[in-house]
Design a protein around this motif. Structure first.
Motif, mmCIF file in Angstrom:
data_model
loop_
_atom_site.group_PDB
_atom_site.id
_atom_site.type_symbol
_atom_site.label_atom_id
_atom_site.label_comp_id
_atom_site.label_asym_id
_atom_site.label_seq_id
_atom_site.Cartn_x
_atom_site.Cartn_y
_atom_site.Cartn_z
ATOM 1 N N VAL A 4 9.371 15.801 2.361
ATOM 2 C CA VAL A 4 10.141 14.823 3.307
ATOM 3 C C VAL A 4 9.730 13.399 2.823
ATOM 4 O O VAL A 4 10.718 12.666 2.284
ATOM 5 C CB VAL A 4 9.770 14.887 4.721
ATOM 6 C CG1 VAL A 4 10.283 13.638 5.473
ATOM 7 C CG2 VAL A 4 10.245 16.023 5.372
ATOM 8 N N LEU A 5 8.567 13.199 2.421
ATOM 9 C CA LEU A 5 8.164 11.724 1.643
ATOM 10 C C LEU A 5 8.667 11.734 0.516
ATOM 11 O O LEU A 5 9.180 10.401 0.226
ATOM 12 C CB LEU A 5 6.579 11.578 1.816
ATOM 13 C CG LEU A 5 5.814 11.304 3.385
ATOM 14 C CD1 LEU A 5 4.297 11.313 3.365
ATOM 15 C CD2 LEU A 5 6.507 10.035 3.766
ATOM 16 N N ASP A 6 8.497 12.536 -0.406
ATOM 17 C CA ASP A 6 9.076 12.701 -1.577
ATOM 18 C C ASP A 6 10.545 12.447 -1.663
ATOM 19 O O ASP A 6 11.019 11.631 -2.408
ATOM 20 C CB ASP A 6 9.154 13.835 -2.591
ATOM 21 C CG ASP A 6 7.530 14.013 -2.857
ATOM 22 O OD1 ASP A 6 6.587 13.174 -2.980
ATOM 23 O OD2 ASP A 6 7.050 15.162 -3.079
ATOM 24 N N GLY A 7 11.410 12.911 -0.754
ATOM 25 C CA GLY A 7 12.910 12.793 -0.666
ATOM 26 C C GLY A 7 13.278 11.329 -0.127
ATOM 27 O O GLY A 7 14.017 10.554 -0.574
ATOM 28 N N ASP A 16 8.476 2.544 -1.146
ATOM 29 C CA ASP A 16 7.547 3.317 -0.944
ATOM 30 C C ASP A 16 7.735 4.043 0.322
ATOM 31 O O ASP A 16 8.519 3.680 1.197
ATOM 32 C CB ASP A 16 6.306 2.257 -0.963
ATOM 33 C CG ASP A 16 4.930 2.924 -1.457
ATOM 34 O OD1 ASP A 16 4.957 4.320 -1.526
ATOM 35 O OD2 ASP A 16 4.015 2.549 -1.693
ATOM 36 N N ALA A 17 7.017 5.209 0.359
ATOM 37 C CA ALA A 17 6.718 5.999 1.547
ATOM 38 C C ALA A 17 5.552 6.232 1.993
ATOM 39 O O ALA A 17 4.704 6.567 1.033
ATOM 40 C CB ALA A 17 7.859 7.057 1.371
ATOM 41 N N PRO A 57 -1.407 9.258 1.734
ATOM 42 C CA PRO A 57 -1.694 8.221 0.581
ATOM 43 C C PRO A 57 -0.238 7.341 0.473
ATOM 44 O O PRO A 57 0.724 8.071 0.663
ATOM 45 C CB PRO A 57 -1.689 9.090 -0.578
ATOM 46 C CG PRO A 57 -2.170 10.479 -0.297
ATOM 47 C CD PRO A 57 -1.945 10.743 1.128
ATOM 48 N N GLY A 58 -0.216 6.152 0.366
ATOM 49 C CA GLY A 58 0.725 5.374 0.371
ATOM 50 C C GLY A 58 0.947 4.627 1.703
ATOM 51 O O GLY A 58 1.753 3.781 1.773
ATOM 52 N N TYR A 59 0.374 5.162 2.658
ATOM 53 C CA TYR A 59 0.756 4.542 4.116
ATOM 54 C C TYR A 59 0.319 3.211 4.241
ATOM 55 O O TYR A 59 1.143 2.317 4.396
ATOM 56 C CB TYR A 59 0.048 5.252 5.301
ATOM 57 C CG TYR A 59 0.186 4.634 6.377
ATOM 58 C CD1 TYR A 59 1.284 4.748 7.280
ATOM 59 C CD2 TYR A 59 -0.936 3.881 6.899
ATOM 60 C CE1 TYR A 59 1.337 3.974 8.365
ATOM 61 C CE2 TYR A 59 -0.706 3.081 8.121
ATOM 62 C CZ TYR A 59 0.419 3.057 8.835
ATOM 63 O OH TYR A 59 0.656 2.620 10.125
ATOM 64 N N PHE A 60 -0.987 2.769 3.651
ATOM 65 C CA PHE A 60 -1.108 1.269 3.855
ATOM 66 C C PHE A 60 -0.344 0.397 2.983
ATOM 67 O O PHE A 60 -0.025 -0.592 3.168
ATOM 68 C CB PHE A 60 -2.779 1.197 3.407
ATOM 69 C CG PHE A 60 -3.775 1.747 4.494
ATOM 70 C CD1 PHE A 60 -3.542 1.082 5.755
ATOM 71 C CD2 PHE A 60 -4.529 3.066 4.262
ATOM 72 C CE1 PHE A 60 -4.541 2.101 6.589
ATOM 73 C CE2 PHE A 60 -5.250 3.657 4.907
ATOM 74 C CZ PHE A 60 -4.983 2.959 6.317
ATOM 75 N N LEU A 134 -1.252 16.334 1.841
ATOM 76 C CA LEU A 134 0.194 17.259 2.047
ATOM 77 C C LEU A 134 0.298 18.281 0.926
ATOM 78 O O LEU A 134 0.534 17.844 -0.127
ATOM 79 C CB LEU A 134 1.329 16.097 2.031
ATOM 80 C CG LEU A 134 1.153 15.054 3.178
ATOM 81 C CD1 LEU A 134 2.168 14.117 2.929
ATOM 82 C CD2 LEU A 134 1.139 15.785 4.518
ATOM 83 N N PRO A 135 0.447 19.508 1.396
ATOM 84 C CA PRO A 135 0.785 20.480 0.383
ATOM 85 C C PRO A 135 2.028 20.353 -0.199
ATOM 86 O O PRO A 135 2.808 19.899 0.556
ATOM 87 C CB PRO A 135 0.586 21.855 1.141
ATOM 88 C CG PRO A 135 0.613 21.517 2.755
ATOM 89 C CD PRO A 135 0.366 20.155 2.730
#
Length: 136
Positions: A4-7, A16-17, A57-60, A134-135
């Protein structure tokens, strides 16, 4: 979640996501006691509590949260690696008033499980964050 995040990250215009388990200011949060490793808190003193959130990762970076020192979570942080956390500068000063929190360890009690984490950085919020692997 990883897919989902990749998408989302591939949508035109998205810079960013990232994701977090409980949104800041969302009303729902787990507060957990936090103990600095190597420093005893007297039994008659309540330990500091921190809002416990699991973030990707990437949240902040996605939220525009500036890290004061250390690093945020990365894809290399996962279940096979030593646990890491991002803490607020307020919590860092409470746990280690004598200096730097980066590289220090802390313990949390979540339910009946005690976990130990290396502190990697301090942010400008009053949070305790744990990376979510996240797998793919």
């Amino acid at each position: 979640y990883g897919e989902v995040l990749d998408g989302v990250a591939q949508v035109p215009g998205v810079v960013d996501a990232g994701a977090i388990q409980h949104l800041p200011l969302g009303g729902s949060v787990w507060n957990v006691p936090v103990f600095p490793e190597g420093r005893e808190i007297p039994k008659d003193v309540q330990p500091p509590f921190a809002a416990y959130r699991v973030a990707t990762p990437g949240y902040f970076r996605t939220m525009g949260v500036r890290l004061v020192e250390g690093r945020g979570f990365s894809a290399a942080d996962g279940p096979e690696r030593p646990p890491v956390t991002v803490i607020s500068d307020t919590l860092a000063r409470k746990l280690w008033p004598d200096g730097d929190a980066v590289g220090r360890r802390l313990r949390t009690v979540i339910g009946t499980r005690t976990t130990s984490h290396a502190s990697t950085s301090a942010t400008t919020t009053s949070e305790l964050g744990i990376p979510r692997h996240l797998p793919r």
